[in-house]
Design a protein around this motif. Structure first.
Motif, mmCIF file in Angstrom:
data_model
loop_
_atom_site.group_PDB
_atom_site.id
_atom_site.type_symbol
_atom_site.label_atom_id
_atom_site.label_comp_id
_atom_site.label_asym_id
_atom_site.label_seq_id
_atom_site.Cartn_x
_atom_site.Cartn_y
_atom_site.Cartn_z
ATOM 1 N N THR A 276 12.807 -69.134 -59.266
ATOM 2 C CA THR A 276 13.569 -68.455 -60.310
ATOM 3 C C THR A 276 14.612 -67.505 -59.716
ATOM 4 O O THR A 276 15.803 -67.567 -60.056
ATOM 5 N N LEU A 277 14.189 -66.625 -58.826
ATOM 6 C CA LEU A 277 15.127 -65.630 -58.284
ATOM 7 C C LEU A 277 16.163 -66.264 -57.361
ATOM 8 O O LEU A 277 17.297 -65.788 -57.278
ATOM 9 N N THR A 280 18.682 -67.474 -60.020
ATOM 10 C CA THR A 280 19.454 -66.459 -60.750
ATOM 11 C C THR A 280 20.386 -65.691 -59.810
ATOM 12 O O THR A 280 21.493 -65.336 -60.186
ATOM 13 N N SER A 281 19.942 -65.461 -58.581
ATOM 14 C CA SER A 281 20.817 -64.746 -57.648
ATOM 15 C C SER A 281 22.051 -65.578 -57.335
ATOM 16 O O SER A 281 23.150 -65.042 -57.191
#
Lengths: 312, 443
Positions: A276-277, A280-281
């Motif tokens: 996920t990160l 999103t990053s």
């Protein structure tokens, strides 16, 4: 006293790439997907237009996956053993915008399927799965040069995104993509100069820059994410400043990188957070397509982009 | 925006008196612009001009220190919009909000969890930075809870209350720990400003938008309150990113002193994934402090790892000492594996060697922090470099065999390396993940 805002206006813009063709356009997709078109830096909604939000493509293999983490196998259940069921679940249950079909089964170490078998598979896949398609090779350059042209031809007119072209192996793929009306993924090893150079080489062969999507090569969270993050920021700054040879959307292969690392393998929720990160990053530095593996991670990223683009 | 030599020249006496040692005031102005000479060299400069020039020399984003003990940390003092331009300097402080409506035991349990949120990654210690107590109940309860914080965590503290009188009592209670006060607004500006000054405490300034915050900081500054942190409230992600970006631009591009402070972002999401995504977004985009509630180790590790990535110096990759490392209970027949001194390469190999439970030596070659393939391409991980490392590191004196395992990606140097080093080269797996299986089958 009112603060005078610092507003940035850019002369350039990112090109729009359309994936998928409906019946009227000579294909058989249920919808088309557009990416790119930004006229400002990522998420700076007040400074330009962001006509297309980042899209999630679910990674599907043409064979049952061999080295997937248990967490991923559980998430899909038995469906994962059959590519068609697997893809259908992604479309029906997880609302996939796009499917990224990896022709892993053509790799010499993973079944060594022939180009003819691969082409047949792609035809059948297009028949059954109606969302726009990304097709990637198995990573074996020599074999991909035989397999991908066959897949490209089998998908003629469907306006797929096919990859990947690399600096020392792009001609065969460019020729096929050009002939069959697709777009191409241009992969460079975390290097903005090679990305630019490769785009020039491809467009010199007659495939316009508007049909190229850049794969900047990413590292997962904690494993070089920041290199890709900064390369993408630099490329966007150059593109918006007017460099057309870098003004292509980005595709990021998030799932395969995130699930390789120790932290993702250690704990299911941590693995989902990792994927996920990572995604999103990279959206913050300009990602347009995120190729993802875990449905929960994809759901998270969808929540994130829904929130960002609400009211835009 | 820095003043040019000509801008400075306009502030000088323009008499060309030569007392500064230079022929003209213009020449002196040019030296000042380059910061090559101090303004004190001019005996006739006006006090006003001196103030302007001194203010000019201050960092565009004021550094603020939170806490007093070994856990204190600095925020602010950033100089660029994009990390590739130089680097981001002071990693975002990650803090946790604790409600005073919890029972004593619940608060203590949370503090114990927070105190344990420490991780070692790639040779660096990743830790959380701050505990914020939020008033939900009456004032007496807030003070009780503050006393628990004082006793049960050594991390820097922050106090969140809408009641200036309660905030004052709590601030006095914690004054030796220099808590961060939340927050000054239009209504309580005077009393909180005085409190911050009295106890020399850092103060958060809250407004709904940049204009309001900028107005308040100017008023506080005029009263002599200097250590400020900005807050534009909880708002949708895109709006918050806009505020954070705009404040950073105001400070760096316009040298707007009223916004030249670190910024605080509070994340208000109950779902841990959503909380992590939002916290990560603010870390990438300029927040000096991010406050969350979730205490799960996996959530904290993913957020702190992102912070580690974003705040890594792009010009200086993380490196380790290039030398021979013994892993496990080695003996002279243990295998020797060679890799680079890029932290990520080394620690990835280390992790796999450890999990294989096969005692081994890792020889880390000085590649100036480049990874295996990059270093090979730059000729810093070729036959010569590895041969030299074999000699310097004392491998020959340490082990009783002449076998060396190299990464699969540089299989092409085997021949050269064998000729130059006299070692028998064994090509290992391309990915470190293949090491456990490889090591178990080595003999």
């Amino acid at each position: 006293m009112e603060t005078q805002l610092v507003l940035e206006k850019w002369p350039g813009s990112i090109s729009v790439v359309t994936i998928g063709a409906k019946t009227a356009e000579g294909g058989s997709r249920s919808q088309t997907v557009q990416i790119g078109g930004q006229t400002a830096l990522p998420l700076m909604f007040k400074e330009g237009v962001m006509p297309n939000r980042p899209k999630i493509a679910f990674e599907i293999w043409d064979i049952a996956p061999v080295d997937f983490e248990q967490e991923l196998m559980t998430a899909y259940g038995r469906a994962i053993n059959d590519p068609f069921t697997w893809a259908q679940v992604c479309v029906d249950e997880f609302k996939a915008d796009l499917i990224c079909l990896k022709m892993q089964g053509t790799h010499p170490d993973f079944g060594d399927r022939s180009p003819q078998e691969a082409a047949k598979f792609v035809s059948k896949f297009l028949n059954q799965i109606k969302v726009p398609l990304i097709i990637t090779g198995s990573g074996d350059n020599a074999k991909d040069n035989l397999v991908l042209p066959a897949c490209s031809e089998a998908a003629k007119g469907e306006r797929c995104l096919i990859g990947s072209a690399v600096q020392d192996n792009y001609k065969t793929l460019v020729a096929s993509v050009l002939a069959d009306g697709h777009s191409i993924i241009a992969e460079s090893p975390i290097d903005i100069n090679i990305a630019k150079q490769l785009n020039i080489l491809i467009s010199d062969m007659g495939l316009s820059l508007e049909r190229i999507v850049i794969d900047p090569t990413i590292g997962a969270l904690g494993y070089g994410l920041e290199y890709a993050y900064s390369i993408m920021e630099r490329a966007r700054l150059a593109a918006l400043s007017g460099d057309k040879t870098l003004a292509c959307p980005f595709i990021c292969f998030v799932g395969q990188e995130a699930w390789r690392v120790k932290e993702a393998k250690a704990d299911g929720r941590q693995g989902i957070a990792w994927e996920t990160l990572t995604a999103t990053s990279l959206i913050q530095s300009g990602a347009d397509i995120l190729v993802m593996r875990h449905p929960k991670a994809a759901e998270n990223v969808l929540w994130y982009t829904d929130g960002l683009f609400r009211g835009q | 925006m820095a003043l040019s030599g000509l801008d400075i020249y306009k502030l000088l006496p323009k008499t060309n008196c030569r007392q500064c040692g230079l022929a003209t005031c213009l020449a002196f102005a040019m030296q000042l612009a380059k910061k090559a000479l101090p303004i004190e060299k001019c005996p006739f400069v006006s006090a006003e001009a001196k103030d302007i020039l001194e203010a000019q020399a201050l960092p565009p984003i004021k550094p603020v220190i939170l806490g007093t003990n070994e856990f204190r940390f600095e925020l602010g003092n950033e100089t660029v919009m994009f990390r590739h331009e130089e680097k981001f300097r002071n990693p975002t402080g990650v803090g946790f909000i604790i409600d005073d409506s919890l029972t004593d035991d619940e608060i203590i349990l949370r503090l114990e969890k927070i105190n344990q949120l420490k991780f070692e990654r790639v040779g660096q210690l990743l830790a959380v930075n701050l505990v914020a107590l939020k008033q939900n109940a009456d004032g007496a309860r807030f003070l009780q809870a503050a006393a628990i914080l004082l006793k049960h965590t050594a991390l820097p503290l922050m106090l969140i209350s809408n009641d200036p009188a309660v905030l004052k009592q709590a601030a006095y209670l914690l004054k030796d720990r220099k808590p961060l006060l939340y927050s000054a607004n239009r209504q309580n500006l005077k009393s909180l400003g005085e409190l911050a000054k009295e106890l020399d405490l850092p103060l958060v300034v809250s407004g709904q938008n940049i204009d309001q915050v900028s107005q308040l900081t100017q008023e506080l500054n005029a009263c002599g309150v200097k250590d400020l942190i900005l807050d534009t409230g909880i708002k949708p992600l895109a709006d918050k990113i806009w505020d954070l970006t705009q404040i950073r631009r105001q400070a760096l591009k316009k040298l707007n002193r009223s916004l030249g402070y670190p910024v605080l972002a509070i994340v208000d999401q109950a779902d841990p994934y959503q909380e992590a995504m939002e916290a990560a977004a603010y870390i990438s985009k300029y927040a000096g402090i991010v406050l969350i509630k979730g205490l799960e180790a996996w959530e904290a590790l993913s957020i702190l790892t992102l912070r580690q990535n974003i705040y890594t110096d792009p010009q200086k990759p993380l490196q380790i000492d290039p030398k021979l490392y013994a892993i496990g209970t080695v003996n002279p027949s243990s295998p020797v594996l060679v890799t680079t001194n890029f932290s990520l390469s080394y620690y990835t190999v280390l992790g796999e060697v450890e999990s294989s439970k096969v005692p081994a030596y890792i020889l880390s070659v000085d590649t100036q922090g480049m990874s295996v393939l990059t270093a090979w391409a730059a000729e810093k991980f070729n036959a010569e470099a590895i041969t030299k490392a074999l000699t310097v590191s004392g491998v020959k004196e340490t082990v009783g065999h002449k076998n060396l395992v190299i990464p699969g990606y540089v299989a092409m140097i085997s021949g050269d390396l064998e000729d130059q080093s006299g070692f028998k080269i064994v090509v290992g797996p391309k990915e470190a993940a293949g090491l456990p299986a490889f090591l178990k089958n080595l003999h």
